[in-house]
Each structure stands twice: as structure tokens, then as C-alpha cells.
Motif scaffolding. Sequence first.
Motif, short mmCIF file in Angstrom:
data_model
loop_
_atom_site.label_atom_id
_atom_site.label_comp_id
_atom_site.label_asym_id
_atom_site.label_seq_id
_atom_site.Cartn_x
_atom_site.Cartn_y
_atom_site.Cartn_z
N GLN A 35 0.82 -1.21 0.00
CA GLN A 35 0.00 0.00 0.00
C GLN A 35 0.86 1.26 0.00
OE1 GLN A 35 -3.82 0.05 2.42
NE2 GLN A 35 -2.69 -1.54 3.47
N PHE A 36 1.89 1.25 0.84
CA PHE A 36 2.77 2.41 0.95
C PHE A 36 3.47 2.69 -0.38
CE2 PHE A 36 7.04 4.14 1.92
CZ PHE A 36 6.65 5.37 2.44
N ILE A 37 4.02 1.65 -1.00
CA ILE A 37 4.73 1.82 -2.26
C ILE A 37 3.77 2.26 -3.36
CG2 ILE A 37 6.02 0.62 -4.08
CD1 ILE A 37 7.30 -1.08 -1.90
N LEU A 38 2.56 1.68 -3.38
CA LEU A 38 1.57 2.06 -4.39
C LEU A 38 1.17 3.52 -4.22
CD1 LEU A 38 -0.40 1.36 -6.67
CD2 LEU A 38 -2.03 0.58 -4.92
N SER A 39 0.91 3.93 -2.99
CA SER A 39 0.51 5.31 -2.73
C SER A 39 1.61 6.28 -3.13
CB SER A 39 0.17 5.48 -1.24
OG SER A 39 -0.20 6.82 -0.96
N ILE A 40 2.83 6.00 -2.69
CA ILE A 40 3.96 6.87 -3.00
C ILE A 40 4.18 6.93 -4.51
CG2 ILE A 40 6.46 7.13 -2.80
CD1 ILE A 40 4.92 8.03 -0.37
N SER A 41 4.05 5.79 -5.19
CA SER A 41 4.26 5.74 -6.64
C SER A 41 3.25 6.63 -7.36
CB SER A 41 4.17 4.31 -7.15
OG SER A 41 5.17 3.50 -6.56
N ILE A 42 1.99 6.53 -6.97
CA ILE A 42 0.94 7.36 -7.58
C ILE A 42 1.26 8.84 -7.38
CG2 ILE A 42 -1.48 8.06 -7.42
CD1 ILE A 42 -2.09 5.12 -6.66
N LEU A 43 1.60 9.19 -6.15
CA LEU A 43 1.85 10.60 -5.82
C LEU A 43 3.08 11.15 -6.52
CD1 LEU A 43 1.04 10.56 -1.99
CD2 LEU A 43 -0.39 11.37 -3.86
N VAL A 44 4.15 10.35 -6.54
CA VAL A 44 5.40 10.81 -7.16
C VAL A 44 5.23 10.98 -8.67
CG1 VAL A 44 7.77 10.16 -7.71
CG2 VAL A 44 6.93 9.94 -5.38
N ILE A 45 4.63 9.99 -9.32
CA ILE A 45 4.46 10.05 -10.78
C ILE A 45 3.62 11.26 -11.17
CG2 ILE A 45 3.37 8.92 -12.76
CD1 ILE A 45 4.26 6.24 -11.54
N LEU A 46 2.51 11.47 -10.45
CA LEU A 46 1.63 12.61 -10.79
C LEU A 46 2.30 13.94 -10.44
CD1 LEU A 46 -1.86 11.21 -9.75
CD2 LEU A 46 -0.89 11.43 -12.04
N HIS A 47 3.04 13.97 -9.32
CA HIS A 47 3.76 15.20 -8.96
C HIS A 47 4.78 15.56 -10.04
CE1 HIS A 47 5.76 18.12 -6.21
NE2 HIS A 47 6.86 17.72 -6.88
N GLU A 48 5.55 14.57 -10.47
CA GLU A 48 6.56 14.85 -11.49
C GLU A 48 5.93 15.17 -12.84
OE1 GLU A 48 9.39 15.45 -10.50
OE2 GLU A 48 9.25 14.55 -8.51
#
Length: 449
Positions: free
Chosen positions: A9-22
Motif C-alpha cells: 500500500q505504501f509503495i503504491l501510494s507513493i508511486s501514484i503521488l510521485v508520478i503525478l507530482h513529477e
Amino acid sequence: MEIAIKLFQFILSISILVILHELGHFLPAKWFKTKVEKFYLFFDPWFSLVKKKVGETEYGIGWLPFGGYVKIAGMVDESMDTEQLKQPAQPWEFRAKPAWQRLIIMLGGVTVNFFLAWIIYSCLSLFNGEMYTDLTKFNNGIGVTEAGKKMGFQSGDKIINIDGKPVERLENASINILLGDQVTVLRNGKEVTFPIEKEGVAEVLKQKEAKLYITPRFPMIIDSLASPASKASGLAKGDKVVAVNGKPTPFFDEVSTVLSENKGKTIAIDVLRNGKQETFNAAVDKDGKLGVGVDQKALASVVTDKKYSFGEAIPRGFERTIEALTMQVKQFKIMFNSKIQGYKNVGGPIAIVKNMPVDRAADGGISINWAAFWSFTAMFSVWLAFLNLIPIPGLDGGHVLFTLYEMIVGKPVPQKVLENAQMIGVIFLLGLMLVIFGSDIFKIFAGKL
């Protein structure tokens, strides 16, 4: 299995946020015809897990899961690659673009984070509604722990407002009180306003279940007998506890207080059973528990399940985003308050993973609570937006600050100043990450995590 689900869950959440932020940086950079050399999920010092070049941009996944980045040509960033900056500026480089375009590129990430949180909160409001503990239904007032009493509360208080603002939800109030300055309660029929004692706040923050310093007051009705000692005591399901050791205890919080004062002892419990009062002797364990389950029906009576239409969900999503942002800003006040010493309670990735929400089935199975997952993702998106706007070199806020300076003064910050500031910022952020990780590791060995 549980830790694997939480980590996923943590990796999925961070991945979503990082990709969209970048993407928030990447898309306006492309729009303004600025060359983007790299687009990475996670950092890739020395090597990357996956990489592929498409056009002028290398896309990849790094091995260090602390975020991600886009490397924009002609920009002083965390890569500290300054070789190209020694050459004359090229039309496709970041430094050659007008200040207003650079400002839009730098603000793109936090803008996406804010709107993402708004969208998620709006969807949660529409499809799940909001279930909360309603303070207006606390007919018997609140029960408070000893730490809550140190803050200035008394059992039986009815909370009216915090810092002059009316409150309705216990979940929000319990946090806002920790972040606030004063609270108004209805006490013995009179409104009383008092300052929130910071020593009490510090005491609450030391507890693992910090939010539980305030609870609704309700009678203690036994629902089940969970330990051999409780079964041997003569107590039965449906018994209503009215006194302990001769002291009247009409509410659960009062029973808990007396039990905590009699750890490891045998006590006399008066209960109402079939309209008659009876007394039983029962053993209290070393944790101050009787080993009984408590009827939760009274708790259900103070819960409100609010639903929203599509037209209502969108503004409510915006309100929840602002509430989350306000909460993040206020938490800094706790972190840097010398009396509260909130910095001791800062948690890093290990603490976040450990506290990721999961659903537990009756058969012991564990699954993802998707509503809680998306709620966490929205909150974390707001947190990333706020964190990135702090004017520290190495963060988006640092680049924004230098760009605003250029727009106001009319000339750019010297290149050498930018490079030195970026270096200082990167060193500071790396040091902060080490401190946070060190805090998590210390808490693990100290049994506090």
C-alpha cells in the motif's frame, strides 16, 4: 503477510503521488518546449532498476524509494550536474525560459498534488460518505484520561468550540485540541473557556493511541467474558457496572480509572442484573483490565453516517483538502514547541508502513481497506504539496523563491549562489532523512513503534 500488504500500500501510494507530482513539472516543461532529460520514479544513484529512452527523455525506476524527479536541462537541481551550465544557455533549457514559465513549471508538482487530493476527497465523499463520532450526541459529555485532565478537561465536559470555532466531529476535535490554544466547554451547565495546557499535550503525544484521550461517556455493560479470571468471577453478559470498591462508577471512563489504580489486585464490583444490584469479586490484571468485552451499542448511538450528492461532494472534497492542509501547517507548531517537544513523535517511512490501514476478517484474513488507502493517499498528497512549498533549496519552494526574487528585482540570482544554495539544501534534506529514519529505528528498539 500483514507487513507485505502494508508495504504494498505504501509503495503504491507513493508511486501514484510521485508520478503525478513529477508529471506536474514534466507537462508544462514540455508545453514550453523545455528539454526534459530524465523522468524517474524513485532515485537512481549509481544504477536504476528499469530505464528506457523515448525521444529526448530517459524514463526509469530507481532503487531508492524516497520520491522521484524530472531532470530538466539547464536547471540546478538535486543531481548537482552543473557541467552544461558552464556553456551558453540554449533555447530549450530551463534557464533560457522567461521567469513566469519557470515559475509555472516549478509550481506544477504541488498544483497537481492539491488537485489530486481534492479529487480523491470528493470521490470518497460521493461514494463512501463520511462516518464520524458526533460530539453533539454526547449527552453525558466526554470521558478523559489523566493526560486529558492535565490539558484542562474534566470528565463530563461537553466541547463547544476550539479556538473560537464550533466543533462537531470527535476525530477532528481530538487533533485540533492538540494543535490549538484554547477550548470552550459546557461544564456543570456553564460555559467555561480555558487555555490548553501544553504539558498535557506532551503527555498525550507520548501515548501510542494519542487520539483516545477523549471518549464519549457511556455506561459499562459487559458484552463478553474473554479471560479465565473474568469467567470465574461470576460476572455475566449484560451486567451493568455501577460501582467499584464501593465507589459509584456510572460511566465506563470512571471504571477504567479505578481499574488502573488497582492493577494486579482483586476488587469488588457492583452490577445491575435483571433490575437487582449484586456484588462480585474480580481480579484486575497487570494492565488494569478485567478481561471483559464491553457492549459497543452506546458507541454506535453517537456515530453519524453522512452522505453527499454529486453537487455536495465536490465542495466537501475541497473543504477536506483545506482541512488536511491546515492540519499539516498546524503540526509544525507542535514540532517546534519546546514544551510539547513534538519532534520526538515524528515518524518516518517505517512508522508510516506500520500504521497503514488494513481490514481484518473474522477468520484472521487481512485485506486492503481501499477507502482508508485513498484517504491516506489524499492526506499524503496534501502533505507533499505543503512540504514542497517550504522555501528550502532542494525543494520546489526553494526554486519558486529564487524565481520570485528574479521577477521582483528584475535580475536572476547569480548561478554560483544557486549552486551553493542547492548543495546546502540537499545536505540538509539528506540529514533530515537520516534523523527521521534514525528516530524510527530507535523507536523500534525502544518498543515504541
